[in-house]
Write a protein that holds these residues in place. Structure first.
Motif, PDB file in Angstrom:
ATOM      1  N   GLY A 504      73.869  78.948 -98.099  1.00 19.20           N
ATOM      2  CA  GLY A 504      74.687  79.261 -97.521  1.00 19.20           C
ATOM      3  C   GLY A 504      74.530  80.570 -96.604  1.00 19.20           C
ATOM      4  O   GLY A 504      73.896  80.613 -96.579  1.00 19.20           O
ATOM      5  N   GLU A 505      75.423  80.039 -95.001  1.00 17.33           N
ATOM      6  CA  GLU A 505      75.511  81.459 -94.299  1.00 17.33           C
ATOM      7  C   GLU A 505      75.915  82.784 -95.023  1.00 17.33           C
ATOM      8  O   GLU A 505      75.581  83.753 -95.263  1.00 17.33           O
ATOM      9  CB  GLU A 505      76.216  81.451 -93.327  1.00 17.33           C
ATOM     10  CG  GLU A 505      76.064  80.015 -92.180  1.00 17.33           C
ATOM     11  CD  GLU A 505      76.636  80.226 -90.685  1.00 17.33           C
ATOM     12  OE1 GLU A 505      77.934  80.976 -90.417  1.00 17.33           O
ATOM     13  OE2 GLU A 505      76.872  79.378 -90.141  1.00 17.33           O
ATOM     14  N   ALA A 506      76.909  82.601 -95.637  1.00 13.03           N
ATOM     15  CA  ALA A 506      77.048  84.090 -96.301  1.00 13.03           C
ATOM     16  C   ALA A 506      76.258  84.240 -97.296  1.00 13.03           C
ATOM     17  O   ALA A 506      75.828  86.155 -97.535  1.00 13.03           O
ATOM     18  CB  ALA A 506      78.536  84.059 -97.271  1.00 13.03           C
ATOM     19  N   LEU A 508      73.080  83.995 -97.534  1.00  9.73           N
ATOM     20  CA  LEU A 508      71.659  84.030 -97.106  1.00  9.73           C
ATOM     21  C   LEU A 508      71.928  85.349 -96.557  1.00  9.73           C
ATOM     22  O   LEU A 508      70.918  86.292 -96.852  1.00  9.73           O
ATOM     23  CB  LEU A 508      70.789  83.384 -96.046  1.00  9.73           C
ATOM     24  CG  LEU A 508      70.266  83.368 -95.112  1.00  9.73           C
ATOM     25  CD1 LEU A 508      68.396  83.552 -96.240  1.00  9.73           C
ATOM     26  CD2 LEU A 508      69.837  82.909 -93.725  1.00  9.73           C
ATOM     27  N   ALA A 509      72.900  85.605 -96.342  1.00  9.28           N
ATOM     28  CA  ALA A 509      73.734  87.217 -94.885  1.00  9.28           C
ATOM     29  C   ALA A 509      73.946  88.755 -96.480  1.00  9.28           C
ATOM     30  O   ALA A 509      72.405  89.303 -95.882  1.00  9.28           O
ATOM     31  CB  ALA A 509      74.556  87.222 -94.172  1.00  9.28           C
ATOM     32  N   GLU A 534      64.151  82.709 -94.106  1.00  7.12           N
ATOM     33  CA  GLU A 534      64.397  84.190 -93.868  1.00  7.12           C
ATOM     34  C   GLU A 534      64.145  84.649 -94.507  1.00  7.12           C
ATOM     35  O   GLU A 534      62.960  86.324 -94.238  1.00  7.12           O
ATOM     36  CB  GLU A 534      65.935  84.251 -92.971  1.00  7.12           C
ATOM     37  CG  GLU A 534      66.196  83.367 -92.056  1.00  7.12           C
ATOM     38  CD  GLU A 534      66.836  81.585 -92.997  1.00  7.12           C
ATOM     39  OE1 GLU A 534      67.323  81.120 -91.709  1.00  7.12           O
ATOM     40  OE2 GLU A 534      66.742  81.392 -93.829  1.00  7.12           O
TER      41      GLU A 534
END
Length: 602
Positions: A504-506, A508-509, A534
């Protein structure tokens, strides 16, 4: 209990007479026919059922069904009233407690009219997975990586040694049937059960399963063997959208690459190795020439393909729960009667029997078989065919001669220092080094390196490096994570990790932020192939594991052991690529981050 007292228990209920079927000097075929001729229809029907048995606290028998955590009848009721004598042990305990429980169950069985000993089976117990629908925590047993990790190593001798350790530890506590190996091919990356397979490649899986069966059964099934129930015939990997047929929305198996035959290849190797039993999966084939009903109901698959074409005359046991609706963890679930949901329970039983199966997994309803025979819908001669197979295995395994185990010896046999060390070494060997720096190697780390850790036991890590509290103070960060999955809708579904393989974006960030602060070694538990382009780009080094404790992983990262793993499946670049793949074709991604077989070393 000693063998003398076992004989005494039999004689108490039969006036001291010794029946020919109890004479080990007679050929097995004669003993089978003698015992078969003494059995009532009720006793024959009971033999056709195998369901979950739950052990009480400290190895005690549960005598009140209301206290059974799985809602199953008591073992005493199933043995004495329903004439059943095959059980799948659920849950774990100290080895001596399992052995003591086993002996208590055998005492009940020997007290029945014919004294037919019980056969105990189990799902895998020697790995990391804790999904009560498919596996058990290792507990006191030796702990190895998941079977995907054994495939990553690719060493047939190790697999044979692993299965031999499993055999000895199972025998010590009275387990005589392994409800494994699982040799489905992991050609659908989203499927929830990939971690228990040998990966996506049929040739590799075939080599692994042959070694596995040899280690568990020996060169020939006998008194020192654990019988293998190889699953899930004819291959459970190509699930539509990666959903699992434990649940209604996952009931369809699809073959868009027309690759049905590829999934059969490991099973041919298992048959050549002499597997004693086979289990068909829940799935129903869609878009083939086969009847679109679950494999356990499928006569074209069981009789046509397995029995007649491939020549298998061993035991075929269905997967659990094809006939009756059930409550699991307080939630109602329908029977996995996919494609035949419209049939009544007796009609489902009849269809399974007509398909060519011998035993019903996860069911305790012999009365349905009895009624079918008395109503003339199934012949007793057909029931005898399956009873012969089931009795034959009990005799071959030596259960009539040695129904009990030595409780005091169990602790000395299970989890020996040698087998525990072999398991730890296998965990380390299976670690797969995917990336090691860009311009120069990052791994192995030097002893004393300042490290920041996440997902690693800091108290253990201090034996390898200097652990610091903040990434900014570290030379290297070590981060452990795992393949993502989507939240489940129910308590049982929660054990089956499925859905998206992308972070998920969070999350992964957060991972990329850490990689930006300090050179980061990322370790991913690949219970399914993860989408990590990534992370692969941003990490200083990237490793994968398939069930490894912190110690074996740190041994690899700090150079005390060497990583030997090679990816047992492709790692896709995006979910769009995953969704475009054909579910029955291995390595079907067009732009993988890492290909099947990739792995570096030091």
């Amino acid at each position: 209990m000693t063998q003398t007292s076992a004989d005494s228990a039999r004689n108490t209920f039969r006036g001291g007479a010794t029946a020919p079927y109890e004479d080990p000097s007679l050929p097995v075929a004669e003993r089978v026919e003698d015992l078969l001729g003494r059995m009532t229809l009720e006793e024959k029907a009971g033999l056709l059922f195998q369901t979950i048995a739950v052990m009480g606290e400290d190895g005690k028998l549960i005598e009140d069904a209301a206290k059974s955590p799985m809602g199953t009848p008591t073992v005493r009721d199933m043995v004495e009233a329903r004439r059943m004598n095959h059980f799948n042990l659920m849950g774990g305990a100290d080895p001596t407690q399992i052995a003591a429980w086993h002996n208590k169950v055998q005492e009940i069985a020997l007290g029945t009219r014919l004294g037919i000993p019980v056969t105990i089976s189990t799902d895998p117990r020697h790995h990391f997975t804790d999904n009560p629908g498919t596996a058990m925590l290792a507990g006191g047993f030796s702990q190895f990586p998941e079977t995907c990790g054994l495939a990553a190593i690719g060493d047939e001798k190790l697999v044979r040694d692993f299965a031999d350790i499993m055999r000895r530890e199972y025998l010590a506590v009275g387990i005589r049937v392994a409800l494994h190996p699982q040799i489905d091919l992991a050609t659908e990356p989203r499927w929830a059960r990939i971690n228990a397979t040998f990966g996506e490649n049929a040739e590799l899986t075939g080599r692994m399963v042959a070694a596995y069966i040899e280690g568990a059964q020996g060169g020939k099934l006998g008194p020192d063997s654990v019988a293998t129930m190889t699953k899930h015939f004819p291959g459970g990997g190509p699930q539509k959208d990666g959903t699992d047929p434990h649940f209604a929305d996952g009931r369809e198996q699809v073959y868009p690459g027309d690759n049905f035959a590829y999934h059969l290849e490991p099973f041919k190797k298992a048959l050549a190795a002499g597997t004693s039993q086979m289990m068909p999966y829940y799935g129903m084939p869609v878009g083939t020439d086969l009847e679109e009903v679950a494999f356990g109901f499928n006569k074209g698959v069981i009789t046509g393909l397995l029995r007649e074409e491939l020549g298998f005359d061993g035991i075929v046991c269905t997967d659990w729960g094809l006939i009756s609706d059930a409550e699991i963890f307080g939630t109602a679930y329908p029977a996995r009667a996919w494609g035949v949901e419209h049939l009544t329970e007796p009609e489902r039983v009849q269809k399974v029997i007509e398909a060519g199966c011998d035993q019903f997994g996860g069911e305790a309803c012999p009365d349905l078989v009895i009624a079918l025979v008395r109503d003339g819908k199934v012949s007793e001669e057909r029931i005898d065919v399956s009873v012969r197979r089931l009795l034959r295995e009990k005799f071959v395994l030596g259960l009539f001669e040695n129904p009990f185990v030595d409780v005091e010896a169990a602790d000395a046999i299970v989890g020996t220092p040698e087998s525990l060390e072999l398991g730890l070494a296998a965990q380390a060997r299976s670690v797969t080094l995917l990336k090691n720096g860009t311009d120069a190697p990052v791994l192995p780390l030097a002893q004393g390196t300042k490290v920041y850790v996440e997902g690693v036991d800091a108290e253990l890590a201090v034996a390898y490096g200097t652990v610091v509290a903040a990434p900014e103070d570290a030379d290297v960060a070590i981060l452990r994570t795992r393949t993502p999955w989507d939240p489940a809708n129910g308590p049982f579904e929660a054990f089956f990790h499925s859905g998206s393989l992308a972070f998920g974006e969070a999350e992964l960030a957060r991972i990329l932020e850490l990689c930006g602060k300090v050179p980061t070694v990322v370790d991913i538990y690949l219970e399914r192939p993860a989408v990590i382009p990534e992370i692969a780009e941003a990490s200083a080094a990237l490793v994968a594991n398939y069930g490894a404790a912190d110690g074996p992983l740190l041994d690899v990262l700090f150079g005390r052991r060497t990583p030997e793993g090679r990816l047992p499946f492709q790692l896709p670049r995006s979910m769009a690529d995953v969704e475009a793949q054909r579910s029955d074709v291995p390595s079907d991604g067009t732009d993988a981050v890492y290909e099947f077989g990739h792995g570096l070393s030091y």
